[in-house]
Design a protein around this motif. Sequence first.
Motif, PDB file in Angstrom:
ATOM      1  N   GLU A 248      11.562  58.088   0.146  1.00  0.00           N
ATOM      2  CA  GLU A 248      12.180  56.769  -0.073  1.00  0.00           C
ATOM      3  C   GLU A 248      12.443  56.073   1.262  1.00  0.00           C
ATOM      4  O   GLU A 248      12.084  54.905   1.457  1.00  0.00           O
ATOM      5  N   HIS A 249      13.069  56.777   2.178  1.00  0.00           N
ATOM      6  CA  HIS A 249      13.423  56.189   3.464  1.00  0.00           C
ATOM      7  C   HIS A 249      12.182  55.855   4.284  1.00  0.00           C
ATOM      8  O   HIS A 249      12.037  54.741   4.816  1.00  0.00           O
ATOM      9  N   ASP A 250      11.272  56.815   4.410  1.00  0.00           N
ATOM     10  CA  ASP A 250      10.112  56.630   5.275  1.00  0.00           C
ATOM     11  C   ASP A 250       9.190  55.533   4.759  1.00  0.00           C
ATOM     12  O   ASP A 250       8.636  54.754   5.547  1.00  0.00           O
ATOM     13  N   CYS A 251       9.031  55.441   3.444  1.00  0.00           N
ATOM     14  CA  CYS A 251       8.169  54.399   2.879  1.00  0.00           C
ATOM     15  C   CYS A 251       8.769  53.008   3.064  1.00  0.00           C
ATOM     16  O   CYS A 251       8.061  52.046   3.383  1.00  0.00           O
ATOM     17  N   ARG A 252      10.065  52.899   2.884  1.00  0.00           N
ATOM     18  CA  ARG A 252      10.688  51.594   3.047  1.00  0.00           C
ATOM     19  C   ARG A 252      10.717  51.180   4.512  1.00  0.00           C
ATOM     20  O   ARG A 252      10.500  50.004   4.840  1.00  0.00           O
ATOM     21  N   GLN A 253      10.956  52.145   5.378  1.00  0.00           N
ATOM     22  CA  GLN A 253      11.014  51.828   6.804  1.00  0.00           C
ATOM     23  C   GLN A 253       9.647  51.450   7.360  1.00  0.00           C
ATOM     24  O   GLN A 253       9.526  50.492   8.138  1.00  0.00           O
ATOM     25  N   SER A 254       8.609  52.166   6.958  1.00  0.00           N
ATOM     26  CA  SER A 254       7.259  51.928   7.487  1.00  0.00           C
ATOM     27  C   SER A 254       6.426  51.022   6.592  1.00  0.00           C
ATOM     28  O   SER A 254       5.277  50.739   6.912  1.00  0.00           O
ATOM     29  N   ARG A 255       6.982  50.594   5.455  1.00  0.00           N
ATOM     30  CA  ARG A 255       6.292  49.777   4.467  1.00  0.00           C
ATOM     31  C   ARG A 255       4.992  50.434   4.019  1.00  0.00           C
ATOM     32  O   ARG A 255       3.921  49.834   4.008  1.00  0.00           O
ATOM     33  N   TYR A 256       5.120  51.705   3.616  1.00  0.00           N
ATOM     34  CA  TYR A 256       4.007  52.396   2.999  1.00  0.00           C
ATOM     35  C   TYR A 256       3.956  52.033   1.525  1.00  0.00           C
ATOM     36  O   TYR A 256       4.972  52.028   0.839  1.00  0.00           O
ATOM     37  N   LEU A 257       2.769  51.766   1.041  1.00  0.00           N
ATOM     38  CA  LEU A 257       2.586  51.513  -0.383  1.00  0.00           C
ATOM     39  C   LEU A 257       2.599  52.824  -1.156  1.00  0.00           C
ATOM     40  O   LEU A 257       3.250  52.948  -2.202  1.00  0.00           O
ATOM     41  N   LYS A 258       1.877  53.822  -0.614  1.00  0.00           N
ATOM     42  CA  LYS A 258       1.790  55.135  -1.241  1.00  0.00           C
ATOM     43  C   LYS A 258       1.682  56.199  -0.162  1.00  0.00           C
ATOM     44  O   LYS A 258       1.197  55.929   0.938  1.00  0.00           O
ATOM     45  N   VAL A 259       2.107  57.406  -0.521  1.00  0.00           N
ATOM     46  CA  VAL A 259       1.892  58.575   0.332  1.00  0.00           C
ATOM     47  C   VAL A 259       1.292  59.681  -0.534  1.00  0.00           C
ATOM     48  O   VAL A 259       1.794  59.962  -1.624  1.00  0.00           O
ATOM     49  N   PHE A 260       0.199  60.271  -0.050  1.00  0.00           N
ATOM     50  CA  PHE A 260      -0.407  61.446  -0.671  1.00  0.00           C
ATOM     51  C   PHE A 260      -0.236  62.580   0.328  1.00  0.00           C
ATOM     52  O   PHE A 260      -0.694  62.475   1.468  1.00  0.00           O
ATOM     53  N   GLU A 261       0.409  63.674  -0.100  1.00  0.00           N
ATOM     54  CA  GLU A 261       0.782  64.673   0.905  1.00  0.00           C
ATOM     55  C   GLU A 261       0.841  66.075   0.319  1.00  0.00           C
ATOM     56  O   GLU A 261       1.186  66.284  -0.842  1.00  0.00           O
ATOM     57  N   GLY A 262       0.473  67.037   1.162  1.00  0.00           N
ATOM     58  CA  GLY A 262       0.636  68.451   0.874  1.00  0.00           C
ATOM     59  C   GLY A 262       1.116  69.138   2.133  1.00  0.00           C
ATOM     60  O   GLY A 262       1.474  68.484   3.118  1.00  0.00           O
ATOM     61  N   ARG A 263       1.080  70.442   2.138  1.00  0.00           N
ATOM     62  CA  ARG A 263       1.602  71.192   3.278  1.00  0.00           C
ATOM     63  C   ARG A 263       0.761  71.001   4.538  1.00  0.00           C
ATOM     64  O   ARG A 263       1.264  71.144   5.652  1.00  0.00           O
ATOM     65  N   ALA A 264      -0.523  70.677   4.374  1.00  0.00           N
ATOM     66  CA  ALA A 264      -1.402  70.571   5.539  1.00  0.00           C
ATOM     67  C   ALA A 264      -2.194  69.267   5.582  1.00  0.00           C
ATOM     68  O   ALA A 264      -2.768  68.937   6.616  1.00  0.00           O
ATOM     69  N   ARG A 265      -2.236  68.529   4.476  1.00  0.00           N
ATOM     70  CA  ARG A 265      -2.999  67.284   4.420  1.00  0.00           C
ATOM     71  C   ARG A 265      -2.064  66.142   4.045  1.00  0.00           C
ATOM     72  O   ARG A 265      -1.170  66.307   3.219  1.00  0.00           O
ATOM     73  N   SER A 266      -2.321  64.991   4.648  1.00  0.00           N
ATOM     74  CA  SER A 266      -1.410  63.870   4.422  1.00  0.00           C
ATOM     75  C   SER A 266      -2.089  62.563   4.780  1.00  0.00           C
ATOM     76  O   SER A 266      -2.830  62.482   5.767  1.00  0.00           O
TER      77      SER A 266
END
Length: 278
Positions: A248-266
Amino acid sequence: MAREEKFPRTTELPRQSPLFWVEQKDRYLRQLLIRDIEELTSRRLVIYFGNRFENAQIDAGDCAMMAELLGDVGDQPFDLMLETNGGMTDATEGLISLIKNLATDFRVIVVNAAKSNGTLLGLAARSIVMGATSELGPIEPLVQGIPCTVLTEPQIAQQNFPLHMFGQYALKQTVTLAKTLLSAGMMSDKTPADVDAVVQKLASRDAYFSHGSVIDHKEAAAIGLAVEYLKPDDQLWQRLWLLLCMYEHDCRQSRYLKVFEGRARSTAIAVPIGTPKL
């Protein structure tokens, strides 16, 4: 004695160079927590986070991103932490097909909200992990912002027959997919009539009068969905909540539309330049 504050520190330095670590520290800290959660569940964890403050929608580009994440998972059991307001049904069907082709055991985790087609995606899972803050919602599709149960009315057929038929087929697509998923998955031990009753509630205005209606863990379990409820003091839930707060914080701060993430890929998709804030 007060508990010693260690998270996320260790005695080891990051393996990345200091400059690169600082530039990407938000991602690295999230991935540390993802690994901690995986240790608790003995399952892999991947994230689909759609920023609701930017009205992020499930769309045709999501399958490629999810395929990259799942390529790191292999055939291991995995959890999909899902945050979305919904989106395109064709794209949701594509995500479901991809996951079904690559995985035999997956759960959906809803920490905050998986609404509309997010709920439809959840029906493909073995079970849905929820807490006190979690929301599902009705799966009735909208066409041009109009509920399909409205578009299927005879009056609409008289006024705008193509729109009426579009609404009919969109609703049929969702209902057929939902029945297929539940019959083969979390409701495989139930009768076709039981499955039909659940889909009727989710895909009509008979039980939920707004597309944004809240279906919490108690309601989801009551209508027949397979729900795993985590209490607020559960160790896994507390870590999932912390991870949600990070996104929530990182997306609002950086204006990310979406994040796709795992332990090693992002990867993160930024809001297009010039898009006004909602």
